[in-house]
Structures are given as C-alpha cells and as structure tokens.
Design an enzyme around this catalytic site. Structure first.
Site, PDB file in Angstrom:
ATOM      1  N   HIS A   1       0.841  -1.193   0.000  1.00  0.00           N
ATOM      2  CA  HIS A   1       0.000   0.000   0.000  1.00  0.00           C
ATOM      3  C   HIS A   1       0.881   1.251   0.000  1.00  0.00           C
ATOM      4  O   HIS A   1       2.097   1.163   0.118  1.00  0.00           O
ATOM      5  CB  HIS A   1      -0.942   0.010   1.216  1.00  0.00           C
ATOM      6  CG  HIS A   1      -0.217   0.047   2.537  1.00  0.00           C
ATOM      7  ND1 HIS A   1       0.112  -1.098   3.227  1.00  0.00           N
ATOM      8  CD2 HIS A   1       0.240   1.086   3.277  1.00  0.00           C
ATOM      9  CE1 HIS A   1       0.744  -0.760   4.347  1.00  0.00           C
ATOM     10  NE2 HIS A   1       0.844   0.552   4.391  1.00  0.00           N
ATOM     11  N   ALA A   2       0.228   2.393  -0.144  1.00  0.00           N
ATOM     12  CA  ALA A   2       0.891   3.697  -0.056  1.00  0.00           C
ATOM     13  C   ALA A   2       0.015   4.596   0.806  1.00  0.00           C
ATOM     14  O   ALA A   2      -1.150   4.289   1.053  1.00  0.00           O
ATOM     15  CB  ALA A   2       1.076   4.310  -1.445  1.00  0.00           C
TER      16      ALA A   2
END
Length: 136
Positions: free
Chosen positions: A52-53
C-alpha cells in the site's frame, strides 16, 4: 531537514560493554513529530506485508531484531532496501508504495509514523495509486 527517496538514516548508537542503546528523536532523526508507533512481529515465513501507499503519512522503519526487505516505489523508480541493523531506519515518505518481504525468523519491524491511523489515507490498489500520482 529533508530526506531522499529510500534514504537509510543512521541513528545514534551508544556502545557500552553492558549493551548498546539507540534512540530516535522527532524532528532530529525524522522530519516529523511522531504521532504513532507500531511494530510487526511473528510474521510467518514467506509472508509479505505492506502492499500500500499513504497520501500524507511519513514513516521511519527500523529492524529492531532480525531482518527484512522493503521495496519502495514512487511511480518513477523502485528500490529495495535490506534492513538488519537496529541503529538504522528507512525513511518512507508520502505517496510511496511499499512492500515488505523476506522476514527472518524472530524479526521485529518498529515503525514511527507521522499521523494517527486513518484508513482514508491509504491507497491499497496499485493502479489507483499510480493514477493519483499522475494527477499531482
């Protein structure tokens, strides 16, 4: 204070015959006030974490025990960093996709975060992350 993409930060290491000590200070070792601390442990062999970011969150990741790899992607470049020293931390800036793998047995990843938990700050779909980068 500014950090570069995927920069490994050397933390203070105080050596003593009774054991070593390392500390982290907000706005000295990291370019943010620390709002949250969490740690990953007992990661099963072969398991990956991350994927994820974050829109706004910044982090410093430290292998306080054992080792693991962190692959960072800012949409232009990818970099894999092997963390295995408790006196070094990996700066992970906002809008950076991260994947963690190759956890050694007994490894512990300590994470210092710039914000409290907020699910709306996450990109969990890589294509959505790339689309958001193109509009910035």
């Amino acid at each position: 204070m500014s950090f570069q993409f995927g920069e490994v930060v050397d933390l203070t290491k105080i050596t003593d015959h009774r054991g070593n000590l390392t500390f982290v200070e907000a706005l000295t070792h990291v370019p943010f006030k620390i709002k949250r601390v969490y740690y990953l442990y007992d990661v099963p062999g072969g398991a990956d974490r991350g994927g994820h970011a974050h829109k706004e969150l910044q982090q410093l990741m430290i292998a306080v025990s054992g080792s693991f790899d962190v692959t960072l992607d800012d949409g232009k470049q990818k970099q894999t960093v092997h963390l295995n020293r408790p006196y070094q931390g990996l700066f992970v800036g906002q809008m950076t996709w991260r994947e963690m793998s190759n956890f050694s047995s007994g490894s512990v990843c300590l994470v210092l975060a710039s914000t409290e938990y907020d699910e709306s700050d996450y990109y969990r779909d890589y294509d959505e992350f790339l689309a958001a980068l193109s509009t910035r």
